[in-house]
Design a protein around this motif. Sequence first.
Motif, PDB file in Angstrom:
ATOM      1  N   GLU A  60    -128.640 -79.527 -60.840  1.00 50.35           N
ATOM      2  CA  GLU A  60    -129.122 -81.102 -61.027  1.00 50.35           C
ATOM      3  C   GLU A  60    -129.774 -81.602 -62.287  1.00 50.35           C
ATOM      4  N   HIS A  75    -138.405 -86.403 -61.436  1.00 55.87           N
ATOM      5  CA  HIS A  75    -137.441 -85.791 -60.370  1.00 55.87           C
ATOM      6  C   HIS A  75    -137.753 -84.366 -60.422  1.00 55.87           C
ATOM      7  N   HIS A  79    -138.529 -81.800 -57.152  1.00 55.09           N
ATOM      8  CA  HIS A  79    -137.631 -80.376 -56.860  1.00 55.09           C
ATOM      9  C   HIS A  79    -138.857 -79.254 -56.955  1.00 55.09           C
ATOM     10  N   HIS A 116    -134.731 -86.910 -49.844  1.00 49.17           N
ATOM     11  CA  HIS A 116    -134.710 -86.600 -51.189  1.00 49.17           C
ATOM     12  C   HIS A 116    -133.186 -87.095 -51.798  1.00 49.17           C
ATOM     13  N   ASP A 121    -132.480 -88.693 -55.387  1.00 46.63           N
ATOM     14  CA  ASP A 121    -130.957 -88.243 -56.046  1.00 46.63           C
ATOM     15  C   ASP A 121    -130.205 -89.548 -56.079  1.00 46.63           C
TER      16      ASP A 121
HETATM   17 FE   LIG Z   1    -132.498 -83.819 -56.526  1.00 45.16          FE
END
Ligand SMILES: [Fe+2]
Length: 137
Positions: A60, A75, A79, A116, A121
């Motif tokens: 991702e 982001h 993570h 998330h 996302d």
């Molecule tokens: Fe993500």
Amino acid sequence: MNTPMATWSPAIETGLPGIDAQHKQLFDLAASFRGEGDQIRVMKALAALADYASTHLRDEEAMLEAIAYEGLAAHRQEHERFRQMLRELLGEARKLSLDQIATRIEELINGWFYQHILTVDAAYVAAVKSSQSKGQA
Ligand SMILES: [Fe+2]
Ligand SMILES: [Fe+2]
């Protein structure tokens, strides 16, 4: 952790097939923890889930890097929190009962990860789709 729990459903699909398949696979792996099992099988399943999660997060991030996504740094931080929580669980798992491990997995996947997908996302989907339609991704 007081995040609400939820199972995977098409409602959390992003519309990006590769990403959706990875998300769903993580819920499928998580669902295998509740019920019968022995410590060895559960430790292996935990390692497999952590491995698969890190593959997803890396893929991702690479996708977002390829389109120079402006929210990438934030982001990545999210993570990193997830990686940290998984590492903690892996480190503690031997001292936990199988039920406790199943509960921690639910908190991580059906709680944190579900939220998330819905929020952090979901925020990149328009940017990825627009760059795909311009033929950049
Ligand atoms: Fe993500
Ligand atoms: Fe994701």
